[in-house]
Design a protein around this motif. Structure first.
Motif, PDB file in Angstrom:
ATOM      1  N   UNK A  98      36.421  35.798  44.496  1.00  0.00           N
ATOM      2  CA  UNK A  98      37.217  36.124  43.409  1.00  0.00           C
ATOM      3  C   UNK A  98      38.109  37.179  43.730  1.00  0.00           C
ATOM      4  N   UNK A  99      39.482  37.051  43.684  1.00  0.00           N
ATOM      5  CA  UNK A  99      40.207  37.995  43.827  1.00  0.00           C
ATOM      6  C   UNK A  99      40.707  38.880  42.847  1.00  0.00           C
ATOM      7  N   UNK A 100      41.357  40.271  42.879  1.00  0.00           N
ATOM      8  CA  UNK A 100      41.733  41.107  42.191  1.00  0.00           C
ATOM      9  C   UNK A 100      42.564  40.501  41.158  1.00  0.00           C
ATOM     10  N   UNK A 101      42.585  41.056  40.021  1.00  0.00           N
ATOM     11  CA  UNK A 101      43.346  40.707  38.944  1.00  0.00           C
ATOM     12  C   UNK A 101      44.863  41.164  39.170  1.00  0.00           C
ATOM     13  N   UNK A 102      45.908  40.346  38.708  1.00  0.00           N
ATOM     14  CA  UNK A 102      47.056  40.680  38.881  1.00  0.00           C
ATOM     15  C   UNK A 102      47.905  41.526  37.734  1.00  0.00           C
ATOM     16  N   UNK A 103      48.599  42.403  38.237  1.00  0.00           N
ATOM     17  CA  UNK A 103      49.198  43.138  37.333  1.00  0.00           C
ATOM     18  C   UNK A 103      50.201  42.471  36.363  1.00  0.00           C
ATOM     19  N   UNK A 104      50.811  41.483  36.872  1.00  0.00           N
ATOM     20  CA  UNK A 104      51.771  40.770  35.986  1.00  0.00           C
ATOM     21  C   UNK A 104      50.979  40.075  34.519  1.00  0.00           C
ATOM     22  N   UNK A 105      49.851  39.821  34.673  1.00  0.00           N
ATOM     23  CA  UNK A 105      49.167  39.392  33.617  1.00  0.00           C
ATOM     24  C   UNK A 105      48.831  40.531  32.541  1.00  0.00           C
ATOM     25  N   UNK A 106      48.919  41.686  32.951  1.00  0.00           N
ATOM     26  CA  UNK A 106      48.672  43.014  32.009  1.00  0.00           C
ATOM     27  C   UNK A 106      50.184  43.252  31.490  1.00  0.00           C
ATOM     28  N   UNK A 107      51.194  43.227  32.210  1.00  0.00           N
ATOM     29  CA  UNK A 107      52.429  43.549  31.859  1.00  0.00           C
ATOM     30  C   UNK A 107      52.974  42.547  30.341  1.00  0.00           C
ATOM     31  N   UNK A 108      52.370  41.431  30.314  1.00  0.00           N
ATOM     32  CA  UNK A 108      52.778  40.275  29.054  1.00  0.00           C
ATOM     33  C   UNK A 108      51.854  40.727  27.697  1.00  0.00           C
ATOM     34  N   UNK A 109      50.938  41.631  28.042  1.00  0.00           N
ATOM     35  CA  UNK A 109      50.156  41.948  26.841  1.00  0.00           C
ATOM     36  C   UNK A 109      51.050  42.846  25.865  1.00  0.00           C
ATOM     37  N   UNK A 110      50.627  42.504  24.638  1.00  0.00           N
ATOM     38  CA  UNK A 110      51.087  43.588  23.580  1.00  0.00           C
ATOM     39  C   UNK A 110      50.289  44.681  23.408  1.00  0.00           C
ATOM     40  N   UNK A 111      50.916  45.612  22.679  1.00  0.00           N
ATOM     41  CA  UNK A 111      50.181  47.072  22.691  1.00  0.00           C
ATOM     42  C   UNK A 111      48.650  46.912  22.090  1.00  0.00           C
ATOM     43  N   UNK A 131      31.911  46.179  40.037  1.00  0.00           N
ATOM     44  CA  UNK A 131      32.492  47.471  39.992  1.00  0.00           C
ATOM     45  C   UNK A 131      34.061  47.616  40.481  1.00  0.00           C
ATOM     46  N   UNK A 132      34.106  47.052  41.596  1.00  0.00           N
ATOM     47  CA  UNK A 132      35.703  47.457  42.465  1.00  0.00           C
ATOM     48  C   UNK A 132      36.750  46.398  41.568  1.00  0.00           C
ATOM     49  N   UNK A 133      36.301  45.542  41.027  1.00  0.00           N
ATOM     50  CA  UNK A 133      37.225  44.689  40.444  1.00  0.00           C
ATOM     51  C   UNK A 133      37.354  45.144  38.758  1.00  0.00           C
ATOM     52  N   UNK A 134      36.188  45.854  38.228  1.00  0.00           N
ATOM     53  CA  UNK A 134      36.509  46.359  37.102  1.00  0.00           C
ATOM     54  C   UNK A 134      37.200  47.621  36.941  1.00  0.00           C
ATOM     55  N   UNK A 135      36.951  48.391  37.901  1.00  0.00           N
ATOM     56  CA  UNK A 135      37.570  49.578  38.020  1.00  0.00           C
ATOM     57  C   UNK A 135      39.193  49.622  38.491  1.00  0.00           C
ATOM     58  N   UNK A 136      39.580  48.447  39.378  1.00  0.00           N
ATOM     59  CA  UNK A 136      40.915  47.910  39.718  1.00  0.00           C
ATOM     60  C   UNK A 136      41.560  47.545  38.386  1.00  0.00           C
ATOM     61  N   UNK A 137      40.913  46.618  37.364  1.00  0.00           N
ATOM     62  CA  UNK A 137      41.524  46.076  36.053  1.00  0.00           C
ATOM     63  C   UNK A 137      41.773  47.257  35.349  1.00  0.00           C
ATOM     64  N   UNK A 138      40.751  48.338  35.179  1.00  0.00           N
ATOM     65  CA  UNK A 138      41.152  49.342  34.280  1.00  0.00           C
ATOM     66  C   UNK A 138      42.124  50.077  34.594  1.00  0.00           C
ATOM     67  N   UNK A 139      42.271  50.520  35.993  1.00  0.00           N
ATOM     68  CA  UNK A 139      43.511  51.125  36.632  1.00  0.00           C
ATOM     69  C   UNK A 139      44.836  50.464  36.321  1.00  0.00           C
ATOM     70  N   UNK A 140      44.800  49.119  36.454  1.00  0.00           N
ATOM     71  CA  UNK A 140      46.007  48.569  36.050  1.00  0.00           C
ATOM     72  C   UNK A 140      46.506  48.693  34.530  1.00  0.00           C
ATOM     73  N   UNK A 141      45.350  48.715  33.675  1.00  0.00           N
ATOM     74  CA  UNK A 141      45.582  48.648  32.303  1.00  0.00           C
ATOM     75  C   UNK A 141      46.089  49.801  31.999  1.00  0.00           C
TER      76      UNK A 141
END
Length: 71
Positions: free
Chosen positions: A1-14, A46-56
């Motif tokens: 499983x790869x780390x989530x991409x930040x481009x996915x986050x940029x497309x989210x609404x508020x 843990x790593x993936x979830x912390x990474x995702x939270x940091x992106x968000x």
């Protein structure tokens, strides 16, 4: 499983961004609880979830700064 991409986050609404932050923090809490009770099987989550939270939170902060500079 790869780390989530930040481009996915940029497309989210508020609203979606806020929901994702709350859900990710809850998941991180659950993972910590599982670790404490020795039921955690996939420690890499843990790593993936912390990474995702940091992106968000990074995108949330970028949007806050963008709003502040446009006023």
């Amino acid at each position: 499983m790869s780390l989530p991409k930040i481009d996915e986050v940029r497309n989210l609404s508020e609203e979606e961004l806020d929901e994702q932050i709350v859900a990710t923090k809850r998941l991180l809490f659950d993972l910590r609880f599982q670790k404490g009770t020795r039921r955690l099987e996939k420690s890499h989550q843990f790593k993936h979830t912390r990474h995702r939270l940091a992106q968000l939170m990074t995108i949330e902060r970028e949007r806050q700064l963008q709003k502040a500079s446009s006023h």
